[in-house]
Write an enzyme that holds these catalytic residues in place. Structure first.
Site, PDB file in Angstrom:
ATOM      1  N   LYS A  67       0.842  -1.203   0.000  1.00  0.00           N
ATOM      2  CA  LYS A  67       0.000   0.000   0.000  1.00  0.00           C
ATOM      3  C   LYS A  67       0.878   1.254   0.000  1.00  0.00           C
ATOM      4  O   LYS A  67       0.632   2.187  -0.765  1.00  0.00           O
ATOM      5  CB  LYS A  67      -0.929  -0.009   1.237  1.00  0.00           C
ATOM      6  CG  LYS A  67      -2.068  -1.019   1.113  1.00  0.00           C
ATOM      7  CD  LYS A  67      -2.815  -1.272   2.422  1.00  0.00           C
ATOM      8  CE  LYS A  67      -3.841  -2.396   2.205  1.00  0.00           C
ATOM      9  NZ  LYS A  67      -4.523  -2.842   3.413  1.00  0.00           N
ATOM     10  N   GLN A  86      -4.795  -1.640   9.635  1.00  0.00           N
ATOM     11  CA  GLN A  86      -4.663  -2.954   9.002  1.00  0.00           C
ATOM     12  C   GLN A  86      -5.232  -4.038   9.920  1.00  0.00           C
ATOM     13  O   GLN A  86      -4.913  -4.092  11.113  1.00  0.00           O
ATOM     14  CB  GLN A  86      -3.178  -3.239   8.678  1.00  0.00           C
ATOM     15  CG  GLN A  86      -2.940  -4.506   7.899  1.00  0.00           C
ATOM     16  CD  GLN A  86      -3.539  -4.479   6.484  1.00  0.00           C
ATOM     17  OE1 GLN A  86      -3.640  -3.427   5.852  1.00  0.00           O
ATOM     18  NE2 GLN A  86      -3.951  -5.627   5.996  1.00  0.00           N
ATOM     19  N   ASP A 110     -11.329   2.827   4.277  1.00  0.00           N
ATOM     20  CA  ASP A 110     -11.677   1.402   4.180  1.00  0.00           C
ATOM     21  C   ASP A 110     -13.190   1.206   4.129  1.00  0.00           C
ATOM     22  O   ASP A 110     -13.673   0.133   3.759  1.00  0.00           O
ATOM     23  CB  ASP A 110     -11.156   0.666   5.433  1.00  0.00           C
ATOM     24  CG  ASP A 110      -9.953  -0.212   5.158  1.00  0.00           C
ATOM     25  OD1 ASP A 110      -9.812  -0.679   4.010  1.00  0.00           O
ATOM     26  OD2 ASP A 110      -9.177  -0.437   6.094  1.00  0.00           O
TER      27      ASP A 110
END
Ligand code: GUN
Length: 295
Positions: A53, A97, A120
């Site tokens: 990422k 994460q 997200d």
């Protein structure tokens, strides 16, 4: 006849050129978009995902910062870090994460992220917004799958879609997005009794179970579209999806490979959401500046 391969690599690289352009405009007219990633613990797969990422951010011109925490970090330290990032005007997107170490309440951590920075799309407000048809940020993996279906002109209206997997990251938001586009959606899990009786009637199958080679050619109808979200490592180190690719590709109409299918789309949609968050912040800043000058 062999299925058409839906190449995530191809679509992702095309989308990334468009994203670079949006980053350039933001950087020249306002500021560079910024993404913060929180990584707690030492899950090797998570470390690889986070590295990818950050690398992709660099390639697109997005500023990124990774915050590493050891596995025994108290939850309050992570919450404090999120509060700092919520207040940081140079950070437009925040990603925690997953999975988190087991002593940390994932729901509390996700709920601490400012909804306008929740790239997200996991915050309960953003989940609710998606469920009611007013999504702010769409979860990246299912959003990537929707882009792939659109790119290959695969119809969804009135089609039967079967999603196998019920996670908050993929299965549930995937079902909502397909439903939003008029598909008739069945949600199954790897435990569903007579799974094949569901998948055999599907026009579109999305596999997201983490069970290697679960979907075999006898479980699909000829011409079905098969999307494989699974990434599994076999005992011999080989990477494979939830679909038994060599058999299913001979019967499906369209199929995604692993690797090179859904994977590159997930990161691309994260970049898209981060840029969108920055575009929203820019618009808000401009409105505030205009209001300020009227006072
Ligand atoms: N872990 C596996 N997939 C994801 C994802 O899409 N977002 C986050 N934050 N963690 C993940």
């Amino acid at each position: 006849m062999s299925a058409t391969i839906i190449s995530g690599n191809f679509i992702a690289s095309k989308l990334r050129e468009e994203l670079k352009q949006r980053v350039r405009i933001l950087s020249e007219t306002w500021m560079q978009p910024g993404l913060a990633v929180i990584l707690a613990g030492d899950n090797p797969a998570s470390s690889v995902y986070v590295r990818n990422k950050a690398r992709t951010c660099g390639e697109l011109g997005i500023h990124s910062k990774v915050f590493n925490f050891s596995a025994d970090t108290p939850q309050k330290i992570i919450l404090r870090q999120i509060q700092d990032l919520n207040a940081n005007p140079e950070i437009h997107g925040i990603l925690v994460q997953l999975p988190l170490p087991s002593h940390i309440q994932m729901n509390e951590v996700i709920a601490a992220i400012a909804i306008e920075k929740d790239v997200d799309g996991f915050h309960p407000c953003n989940v609710g917004a998606l469920a009611t048809g007013h999504a702010l940020f769409r979860p990246c993996t299912p959003f990537g799958v929707m882009k792939m279906l659109a790119e290959y002109g695969i119809p969804l209206q009135g089609q039967h879609a079967v999603v196998v997997g019920r996670s908050n990251i993929v299965g549930k938001p995937m079902a909502l997005m397909l439903l939003e586009q008029g598909a008739t959606v069945t949600i199954c899990t790897s435990q569903t009794r007579e799974l094949a009786s569901h998948t055999r009637s599907a026009d579109i199958i999305v596999m997201a179970t983490g069970k290697a080679n679960l979907l075999t050619s006898d479980m699909i109808r000829t011409g079905a579209t098969v999307i494989d979200v699974g990434i599994n490592r076999l005992a011999d180190g080989q990477l494979c999806g939830d679909v038994e690719f060599s058999g299913v590709k001979e019967k499906a109409g369209y199929i995604t490979p692993v690797p090179g299918g859904v994977g590159p789309m997930t990161i691309t949609m994260l970049m898209n959401n981060t840029i969108e968050a920055a575009e929203h912040a820019k618009a808000k800043a401009q409105i505030e500046a205009r209001c300020g000058s009227m006072q």
